[in-house]
Enzyme design. Structure first.
Site, PDB file in Angstrom:
ATOM      1  N   ASP A 175      24.114 -46.317  16.046  1.00  0.00           N
ATOM      2  CA  ASP A 175      23.894 -45.236  15.096  1.00  0.00           C
ATOM      3  C   ASP A 175      23.696 -45.855  13.727  1.00  0.00           C
ATOM      4  OD1 ASP A 175      24.031 -43.051  13.293  1.00  0.00           O
ATOM      5  OD2 ASP A 175      25.186 -41.894  14.751  1.00  0.00           O
ATOM      6  N   ARG A 236      19.317 -33.496  23.678  1.00  0.00           N
ATOM      7  CA  ARG A 236      18.064 -32.746  23.656  1.00  0.00           C
ATOM      8  C   ARG A 236      17.109 -33.368  24.668  1.00  0.00           C
ATOM      9  NH1 ARG A 236      20.837 -29.694  21.505  1.00  0.00           N
ATOM     10  NH2 ARG A 236      20.631 -28.635  19.489  1.00  0.00           N
ATOM     11  N   GLU A 265      12.509 -26.334  29.899  1.00  0.00           N
ATOM     12  CA  GLU A 265      13.614 -25.632  30.564  1.00  0.00           C
ATOM     13  C   GLU A 265      13.222 -24.188  30.856  1.00  0.00           C
ATOM     14  OE1 GLU A 265      17.065 -26.027  28.053  1.00  0.00           O
ATOM     15  OE2 GLU A 265      17.091 -28.219  28.205  1.00  0.00           O
ATOM     16  N   HIS A 284      21.593 -26.627  31.260  1.00  0.00           N
ATOM     17  CA  HIS A 284      21.923 -26.574  29.827  1.00  0.00           C
ATOM     18  C   HIS A 284      23.213 -25.776  29.614  1.00  0.00           C
ATOM     19  CE1 HIS A 284      19.856 -26.964  25.653  1.00  0.00           C
ATOM     20  NE2 HIS A 284      21.172 -27.035  25.530  1.00  0.00           N
TER      21      HIS A 284
END
Length: 319
Positions: A175, A236, A265, A284
């Site tokens: 990160d 995501r 989706e 999800h």
């Protein structure tokens, strides 16, 4: 004193009882929009003192027609459906719930990792089909001592880390917006992206979706991973290049994938991700628990009540 009017643009909840309870001290009049269209939103919100929104688009054109609105509360942890510049222009406070579903998604990521590593869905399918065959699930490797790479180190992966460490996994992250010192506080090394790809036995994706991160796990990235790596995505769908993932699954470069999110989706009926023994898909649902939804409504509505009472909200959006 007149009862405040609070407009609700849209709702995905079984009921709004938790929100109503949080607003009860104001004795408000709640007005529910017939649909999320601009006209239907304005029909209930034009004279409202506050607005509660889930997924409906609150454009600048809509916000500039709100005559009395002091607060907009978003049932969620993002505010990309609200024109923040227009809200600021109109002097409207926007609130959200940035700590929504952190435990649920981190639990889901860990559950998917364990199910994938121990081949539990595949084993269950074999037994349900009448096959009590341990050799069919060979090999399975011990978790302890292996490396989990977390792509992104925001609030959710920071909760994944100790859960993974409890199983003996060594956790690293990539990160660029987190300091090495901050990661070290949780016993995690913040490494370069190519180092994470090369060192990880498991990779769990937690990055935000931006123009820069779309397709982050592409063919080039997958080729740099350990052969047989297991990949989990609860962030995501478009972060993973699904065509490249399918090719890597076919070649054995990737040993398995557990995905709660997809680029499209629901998946198409002919999706090459369907029907694979080494792919776990959930619809999800990583965000969901009864507790999370109740807490979401309560926190969002409580902040709106604070604004309407002249108090400081707990979770204002910086604009």
């Amino acid at each position: 004193m007149a009862r405040p009017v609070i407009a609700v643009t849209d709702s995905v909840f079984p009921s709004l009882d938790p929100a109503k309870a949080a607003l009860a001290r104001l004795e408000p009049e709640l007005r529910m929009a017939k649909s999320a269209s601009a006209d239907d939103i304005l029909a209930v919100a034009r004279e409202a003192d506050a607005v509660l929104v889930t997924y409906a688009k609150l454009t600048g054109d809509i916000l500039r027609q709100l005559k009395r609105c002091k607060a907009i509360g978003r049932f969620g942890l993002g505010v990309d459906n609200i024109d923040l510049a227009a809200a600021k222009e109109m002097g409207i406070t926007v609130t959200y719930v940035p700590d929504y579903c952190l435990q649920e998604v981190s639990d889901h990521a860990m559950a998917m990792l364990l199910a994938l590593a121990r081949k539990i869905p595949y084993s269950n399918a074999l037994v349900q089909a009448g096959r009590w065959e341990m050799p069919a699930v060979v090999p399975i490797y011990r978790l302890e001592g292996r490396v989990l790479g977390l792509i992104g180190f925001g609030n959710i992966p920071r909760r994944v880390a100790p859960k993974a460490q409890a199983f003996g996994l060594n956790v690293i992250t990539h990160d660029p917006f987190v300091s090495q010192e901050a990661a070290k506080l949780l016993g995690v090394d913040n490494v370069r992206f190519d180092q994470l790809l090369a060192r990880s036995d498991f990779i769990s994706v937690h990055a935000p979706l931006t123009a820069q991160t779309r397709g982050l796990l592409n063919a080039e990235a997958l080729a740099k991973m350990k052969k047989g790596v297991l990949i989990v995505n609860t962030a995501r769908g478009p972060l993973v290049d699904e065509q490249a993932l399918v090719a890597a699954l076919d070649s054995g470069q990737v040993g398995g994938a557990a995905l709660d999110v997809l680029a499209t989706e629901p998946p198409t009926k002919d999706s090459p991700l369907l029907g694979r023994d080494n792919v776990i898909l959930s619809p999800h649902t990583g965000f969901y628990s009864v507790d999370a939804l109740n807490e979401l409504q309560t926190k969002c509505a409580s902040d709106v009540a604070r604004v309407l009472s002249g108090e400081q909200p707990v979770y204002p959006v910086k604009m």
